[in-house]
Design a protein around this motif. Structure first.
Motif, PDB file in Angstrom:
ATOM      1  N   LEU A   1      51.428 -27.111  11.391  1.00  0.00           N
ATOM      2  CA  LEU A   1      52.527 -26.365  12.008  1.00  0.00           C
ATOM      3  C   LEU A   1      53.635 -27.343  12.372  1.00  0.00           C
ATOM      4  O   LEU A   1      53.434 -28.557  12.375  1.00  0.00           O
TER       5      LEU A   1
ATOM      6  N   ASN B   1      54.888 -22.184  10.865  1.00  0.00           N
ATOM      7  CA  ASN B   1      54.061 -22.791   9.821  1.00  0.00           C
ATOM      8  C   ASN B   1      54.894 -23.767   9.000  1.00  0.00           C
ATOM      9  O   ASN B   1      56.072 -23.541   8.735  1.00  0.00           O
TER      10      ASN B   1
ATOM     11  N   LEU C   1      48.785 -19.425  12.929  1.00  0.00           N
ATOM     12  CA  LEU C   1      49.845 -19.633  13.924  1.00  0.00           C
ATOM     13  C   LEU C   1      49.499 -18.901  15.219  1.00  0.00           C
ATOM     14  O   LEU C   1      49.672 -19.436  16.322  1.00  0.00           O
TER      15      LEU C   1
END
Lengths: 379, 170
Positions: free
Chosen positions: A206, A227, A242
């Protein structure tokens, strides 16, 4: 679907009402990038080709059920203040407005219920997006997915059997999906745990940035987490990952707040109350100062140190306290000094109104100050 | 020595890659290395995550076992973008570029995403070049299941009908 007859002033603010975890997560966003077969990508296409693409996409958008009753704005038809308002609301990117000299071929579409929309001729031919209040990534994805299915049946999207959906930048190829949450984590900043958490975020695929997108400074303890990669995983996996990591960050934030409440309650209370006091009385406020003070109040409300204002009021101030919004309200251009004065007046009025609606000043909430943070007080 | 990518920060990561029978050295700062998927940290990884450095090295290792990749130097016949433009801007010009520059792109995509194989939605338009009907069916079944789980019955019903259509065509 109507064509740009509706003013932008009241559009695209559905998210401020909040959602799951709204005190900590302001909003969830999902967007997917798509391009039409047979046309160069916008950065490489001529004006006529871009205009042709825009026409096809707007025609398809007008037929898509998800956008029924929505509005199409041609960027060219919007005055400069309205354009800035859309950027300040995170509804369009600055790139969408940055067409080279001559009439713009870009457009922006928003569904009637504001649950989803699209940008035409940004870096890719079309970017489908949904912006929802709170931590609601799956809801945002479902809306985008449905719109994608509808448009994909009406338009030939560029697709490769191995690389998936094709995009101008190879960093978006595959799913074309970028999911993000806008998260408020002052506890982690104050306890200096933030760098460890951000490092952890980077290690699990991320990425993070400030409130205003790539390269922007972090102000007001607001971070966008999204992401990093788009290829090799399913959309559901990207969204779920996420969501799961965001859940962890929320847990860390809560622990940090609990530590602050135990170890330095008076420092924390002082910070929160000073923030409220300044915003409630100041006669001139810079944008960054406002953001940082709003962060303090938001923390106070979340920890029940303050019983009002409502989270919705804080979100509203965050949006409407920005420069173009103040200009629209004032009905003309504002220099920085005048904007700071208008901002202070606007914030004072908003907080006063919230106090009146709550029927009390926020002071009475401080008795249960050391209770762990919990659900929104609702004013 | 400055980072090859940003030309601003000091390079901390030094890699030697053998590509297309050519030995190339890359010097990167830690942020640019992270962008390219090279981790300089030995921090904890979650189960199931591939360590980016191992991944990167695995790719380097696999180059020798395959026929050398010949980088395409001619411009894309559809949009006319050159390999140099592509390298400079990091953007391709059109969807045909993905076919024309496939050799370069495949490696680049692996470096960026850790994969060069799409695993997400399959595009179902008639105009698509997709022939993998079984893949389409399994993707749609997966999405239908998810739609039912989230009580999005409208989407589930739509998918059910399309699955049925595809099954009839089989």
């Amino acid at each position: 679907m109507s064509l740009s007859a509706v003013p932008v002033a009241e559009r695209g603010l559905e998210w401020i009402q909040g959602g799951d975890e709204a005190e900590i997560v302001l909003s969830s966003r999902v967007r997917v990038a798509r391009n039409l077969q047979g046309f160069p990508f916008p950065g490489r296409a001529g004006r006529e080709e871009r205009a042709d693409v825009a026409e096809r996409i707007c025609e398809a958008a007008a037929r898509a059920e998800s956008l029924d009753g929505g509005v199409i704005w041609r960027i060219d038809d919007l005055d400069p203040v309205d354009r800035e308002i859309l950027v300040e609301r995170h509804l369009v990117s600055r790139d969408l407005l940055a067409d080279d000299a001559g009439p713009s071929t870009s457009a922006f579409v928003l569904a009637a219920g504001e649950e989803c929309g699209l940008m035409v001729n940004e870096e890719d031919h079309v970017r489908l997006q949904s912006l929802v209040g709170g931590l609601e990534l799956e809801a945002a994805w479902r809306r985008v997915d449905r719109l994608d299915e509808e448009l994909g049946a009406l338009l030939p999207f560029a697709y490769h059997h191995q690389f998936g959906y094709l995009t101008a930048c190879p960093t978006n190829v595959g799913t074309g999906l970028r999911a993000s949450v806008l998260i408020h984590i002052p506890g982690l900043v104050l306890t200096k745990e933030i760098s460890r958490v951000l490092e952890g975020i980077s290690q699990v695929g991320l990425t993070y940035r400030g409130l205003y997108g790539e390269g922007s400074e972090v102000v007001g303890n607001f971070f966008q987490i999204s992401n990093q990669t788009t290829l090799g995983k399913t959309e559901e996996d990207l969204i779920e990952h996420l969501g799961r990591v965001t859940g962890k960050v929320i847990d860390y934030e809560r622990s940090a707040r609990a530590v602050l409440l135990t170890e330095a309650p008076s420092v924390l209370e002082d910070k929160v109350w000073r923030a409220y006091g300044i915003l409630r009385t100041a006669r001139s406020l810079g944008l960054e100062e406002m953001m940082n003070l709003l962060s303090g109040i938001r923390l106070g409300v979340s920890l029940k140190l303050l019983k009002s204002p409502r989270v919705e009021t804080l979100n509203d101030i965050l949006v409407r306290g920005q420069h173009a919004h103040l200009e629209r309200a004032a009905g003309g251009k504002l220099n920085e000094h005048d904007a700071d004065v208008c901002r202070a007046t606007f914030v004072r009025d908003k907080l006063a109104r919230d106090e009146r609606e709550a029927g009390r000043p926020p002071a009475e909430g401080s008795s249960d100050a050391r209770a762990a943070d919990g659900p929104p007080t609702g004013g | 020595m400055l980072c090859d990518d940003c030309k601003e920060k000091e390079a901390e990561v030094h890699l030697t890659a053998v590509e297309a029978e050519e030995i190339r050295s890359v010097h990167l700062c830690s942020s640019c290395a992270a962008i390219r998927g090279v981790s300089t940290d030995t921090g904890e990884l979650h189960p199931g995550d591939t360590p980016p450095l191992a991944d990167f090295l695995a790719q380097l290792g696999s180059v020798g076992s395959r026929p050398p990749v010949t980088a395409v130097t001619e411009p894309c016949p559809f949009c006319g973008i050159s390999a140099a433009d592509f390298r400079r801007t990091g953007r391709v010009g059109c969807s045909q570029c993905y076919v024309h520059f496939e050799a370069q792109l495949r490696g680049l995509l692996r470096r960026i995403h850790g994969s060069s194989q799409h695993a997400g939605k399959l595009y179902l338009s008639e105009a698509s070049d997709l022939t993998d009907r079984l893949g389409q069916l399994s993707s749609m079944r997966r999405r239908m299941k998810r739609a039912i789980e989230t009580e999005d019955f409208e989407t589930a019903a739509e998918l059910r009908d399309r699955i049925h259509e595809l099954e009839v065509q089989e």
